[in-house]
Design a protein around this motif. Structure first.
Motif, mmCIF file in Angstrom:
data_model
loop_
_atom_site.group_PDB
_atom_site.id
_atom_site.type_symbol
_atom_site.label_atom_id
_atom_site.label_comp_id
_atom_site.label_asym_id
_atom_site.label_seq_id
_atom_site.Cartn_x
_atom_site.Cartn_y
_atom_site.Cartn_z
ATOM 1 N N PHE A 1 0.797 -1.018 -0.101
ATOM 2 C CA PHE A 1 0.174 0.509 -0.338
ATOM 3 C C PHE A 1 1.166 1.302 0.061
ATOM 4 O O PHE A 1 1.921 1.612 0.993
ATOM 5 N N LEU A 2 0.906 2.223 -1.125
ATOM 6 C CA LEU A 2 1.786 3.149 -1.105
ATOM 7 C C LEU A 2 1.200 4.411 -1.024
ATOM 8 O O LEU A 2 0.436 4.655 -1.253
ATOM 9 N N GLY A 3 2.337 5.284 -0.188
ATOM 10 C CA GLY A 3 1.668 6.764 -0.064
ATOM 11 C C GLY A 3 2.688 8.016 -0.042
ATOM 12 O O GLY A 3 4.032 6.895 -0.912
ATOM 13 N N ALA A 4 2.247 8.725 -0.268
ATOM 14 C CA ALA A 4 3.231 9.830 -0.960
ATOM 15 C C ALA A 4 3.322 10.999 0.153
ATOM 16 O O ALA A 4 1.651 11.309 1.015
ATOM 17 N N ALA A 5 3.837 12.418 0.147
ATOM 18 C CA ALA A 5 4.110 13.148 1.063
ATOM 19 C C ALA A 5 3.031 14.371 -0.131
ATOM 20 O O ALA A 5 3.662 14.753 -1.652
ATOM 21 N N VAL A 6 2.782 14.835 0.891
ATOM 22 C CA VAL A 6 2.192 16.272 -0.187
ATOM 23 C C VAL A 6 2.229 17.567 0.786
ATOM 24 O O VAL A 6 2.588 18.205 2.372
ATOM 25 N N ASN A 7 3.477 18.705 0.804
ATOM 26 C CA ASN A 7 3.828 19.856 1.152
ATOM 27 C C ASN A 7 2.556 21.115 0.366
ATOM 28 O O ASN A 7 2.884 22.191 -0.169
ATOM 29 N N PRO A 8 0.993 21.132 1.167
ATOM 30 C CA PRO A 8 0.646 22.808 0.595
ATOM 31 C C PRO A 8 0.995 23.885 0.808
ATOM 32 O O PRO A 8 -0.028 24.793 0.302
ATOM 33 N N PHE A 9 1.889 23.722 1.840
ATOM 34 C CA PHE A 9 2.540 24.658 2.176
ATOM 35 C C PHE A 9 3.605 25.764 2.395
ATOM 36 O O PHE A 9 4.178 26.846 2.310
ATOM 37 N N VAL A 10 4.348 25.409 0.992
ATOM 38 C CA VAL A 10 4.921 26.004 1.038
ATOM 39 C C VAL A 10 4.739 26.258 -1.315
ATOM 40 O O VAL A 10 4.327 25.196 -1.867
ATOM 41 N N PRO A 11 5.192 27.074 -1.401
ATOM 42 C CA PRO A 11 5.132 27.490 -3.340
ATOM 43 C C PRO A 11 6.244 26.086 -3.811
ATOM 44 O O PRO A 11 6.712 25.400 -3.054
ATOM 45 N N PRO A 12 5.047 26.004 -5.556
ATOM 46 C CA PRO A 12 4.143 26.875 -5.748
ATOM 47 C C PRO A 12 3.194 26.901 -5.565
ATOM 48 O O PRO A 12 2.379 25.094 -5.701
ATOM 49 N N PHE A 13 2.166 27.306 -4.118
ATOM 50 C CA PHE A 13 0.843 26.740 -4.314
ATOM 51 C C PHE A 13 0.163 26.189 -5.264
ATOM 52 O O PHE A 13 -0.424 25.676 -4.512
ATOM 53 N N GLU A 14 0.102 26.694 -6.175
ATOM 54 C CA GLU A 14 -0.949 26.632 -6.972
ATOM 55 C C GLU A 14 -0.785 24.879 -7.607
ATOM 56 O O GLU A 14 -1.354 24.634 -8.159
ATOM 57 N N GLN A 15 0.889 24.731 -7.824
ATOM 58 C CA GLN A 15 0.576 23.049 -8.479
ATOM 59 C C GLN A 15 0.769 22.353 -7.429
ATOM 60 O O GLN A 15 0.382 20.840 -7.502
ATOM 61 N N ARG A 16 0.792 22.291 -6.089
ATOM 62 C CA ARG A 16 0.522 21.571 -5.149
ATOM 63 C C ARG A 16 -0.618 20.134 -5.047
ATOM 64 O O ARG A 16 0.065 19.042 -4.848
ATOM 65 N N ALA A 17 -2.029 20.718 -5.765
ATOM 66 C CA ALA A 17 -2.752 19.501 -6.178
ATOM 67 C C ALA A 17 -2.426 18.888 -6.423
ATOM 68 O O ALA A 17 -2.689 17.395 -6.817
ATOM 69 N N LEU A 18 -2.028 19.451 -7.986
ATOM 70 C CA LEU A 18 -1.538 18.111 -9.473
ATOM 71 C C LEU A 18 -0.313 17.503 -8.479
ATOM 72 O O LEU A 18 -0.492 16.769 -9.701
ATOM 73 N N ARG A 19 -0.046 18.043 -8.321
ATOM 74 C CA ARG A 19 1.326 17.350 -7.602
ATOM 75 C C ARG A 19 0.691 16.167 -6.665
ATOM 76 O O ARG A 19 1.732 14.946 -7.141
#
Lengths: 310, 140
Positions: free
Chosen positions: A159-177
């Protein structure tokens, strides 16, 4: 045949149950017991425990050894793999070794640069990046083959997971990442420390919009700040941690002895602010060197095992 | 025309010419030498090219991802500073912040930044990216 190591984390997230995970601080110890005793403090409150991978580019207890110790103690680990210290050969070797030890949850991160840690003169590897780390492990999982095409005796159950950091730039790109990592094989996400609810909400709104309202499960990273001084240290020295001034000022209003309590209160407030948001699957508590605070946070927010299962 | 669009246009122009030339000439030693030398001569000063041999500039807003100190080819890490600068080199703008900004200005390849890039083949380091891309008779 029942799989005695099946991922409880996967079952919870797939059925939409609110999930609590926490990170155990890996001790600078050569004894099993030093780690097990810390993990046992967290276990009554968590569904699974994260094992970091020499986080901050500082050597710590091997992540696979630590995960094996947790499994011996009937605690489910989420083992973190970073790209900093292993090339694709070592990564694949470690993944199948970890699977043999009973590891089912693997969390893929880029990893902090060596400059962050206490061996800045070391050679950083970065043969893979977080996305190709996911595709590599996902390839093992879905085909039962190494990248080279060489076959394993069966497909690993991961079961694979990954990190997300919505709190640093580029903000508008974080959901796409996040969605790129999802396409690469990540089934769940844990975020970096959240100290800014409105920033997190705007990220979540975009994610919901991009996924027509059904995003992959995201656990919000939270953690208590022990003191205003610790908060400043964290902000200056740990890459990717964004702490707004008002949070630090709030804690600083109290005399030093009472700042721990204020730090827990601030964390509880954040959890209360995010736990009912659409798209939030749970929380991930990172209480660095302060395992005992986890029970207080979980109890104060009504997220104990009985509380969150009702 | 702004700089990003000019670079994108140049890429498309080169692609048009080289997709005819490379399949025919990719085995010829002088041509290989010419391609390696000219990629070094142009891409190094323009993009800080490190001759990885697997150019993805048009996927990344015409910003070379190998300029990222972690050589990330699929997006920014989580360590970007609040001011948009690099975790490792505090005085340098994050490669991926630039790539993201630039990709929104492109005409054809705006969304290409979302494509998953495969892991690098380190054997191709120092070779011509154009020949590696077009040499197998993959005339688009």
């Amino acid at each position: 045949m029942t799989n005695k190591h099946a991922s409880n984390l996967a079952q919870r997230l797939e059925t939409g149950l609110f999930t609590v995970t926490a990170e155990v601080t890996l001790p600078d110890s050569i004894e099993k017991e030093a780690l097990a005793s810390r993990a046992h403090i967290l276990e009554p409150y968590c569904d699974a425990i994260n094992i970091t991978d020499s986080t901050g580019a500082v050597p710590h207890f091997s992540n696979i050894a630590a995960a094996s110790i947790l499994i011996e103690n009937n605690i489910e680990p989420i083992i973190q793999f970073s790209c900093r210290d292993r090339n694709r050969i070592a990564t694949q070797a470690d993944v199948i070794g970890a699977h043999a030890m009973g590891v089912r949850n693997i969390f893929c991160v880029t990893g902090d640069g060596v400059q962050t840690g206490d061996h800045p003169e070391a050679k950083a590897v970065f043969d893979l990046d977080s996305v190709t780390l996911l595709t590599t492990i996902n390839h093992l999982k879905t085909t039962g083959k190494f990248l080279s095409g060489r076959k394993l005796d069966s497909k690993p159950d991961l079961f694979l997971g990954a990190a997300v950091n919505p709190f640093v730039p580029p903000f508008e790109q974080r959901a796409l990442r996040l969605l790129k990592k999802h396409r690469a094989g990540a089934s769940f996400f844990q975020s970096q420390y959240c100290f800014d609810i409105s920033r997190f909400e705007s990220f979540l709104l975009l994610l919901l919009e991009l996924t027509n309202g059904s995003p992959p499960p995201v656990l919000v990273g939270v953690g208590p700040l022990r003191s205003a001084r610790f908060a400043r240290w964290l902000r200056e020295n740990v890459p990717g941690v964004a702490i707004p001034d008002h949070i630090i000022n709030q804690i600083e209003k109290y005399p030093e002895k009472e700042q721990q309590k204020a730090g827990i209160e601030a964390c509880v407030k954040i959890v209360e602010g995010v736990k009912n948001l659409t798209g939030v699957a749970g929380i991930h508590i990172m209480a660095h060197n302060w395992e005992s605070s986890v029970s207080e946070i979980v109890e104060a927010t009504g997220l104990t095992k009985t509380g969150r299962n009702n | 025309m702004n700089k990003v669009r000019l670079l994108e246009f140049t890429y498309l122009f080169c692609l048009k010419i080289l997709s005819r030339l490379v399949p025919v000439l990719s085995e010829k030693r002088p041509f290989i030498g010419f391609m390696v030398a000219s990629e070094k001569a142009f891409k190094k000063p323009l993009f800080g090219c490190q001759m990885c041999g697997q150019c993805i500039l048009h996927y990344t807003g015409m910003v070379c991802p190998m300029g990222c100190p972690k050589n990330l080819r699929n997006g920014p890490c989580g360590g970007v500073r609040g001011d948009g600068n690099c975790e490792i080199k505090p005085n340098m703008k994050c490669t991926w912040v630039r790539a993201w900004d630039n990709s929104t200005q492109m005409m054809v390849f705006t969304e290409s930044i979302e494509e998953i890039q495969t892991e690098l083949d380190h054997r191709l380091s120092g070779t011509s990216a154009w020949i590696n891309e077009l040499g197998g008779g993959n005339d688009e």
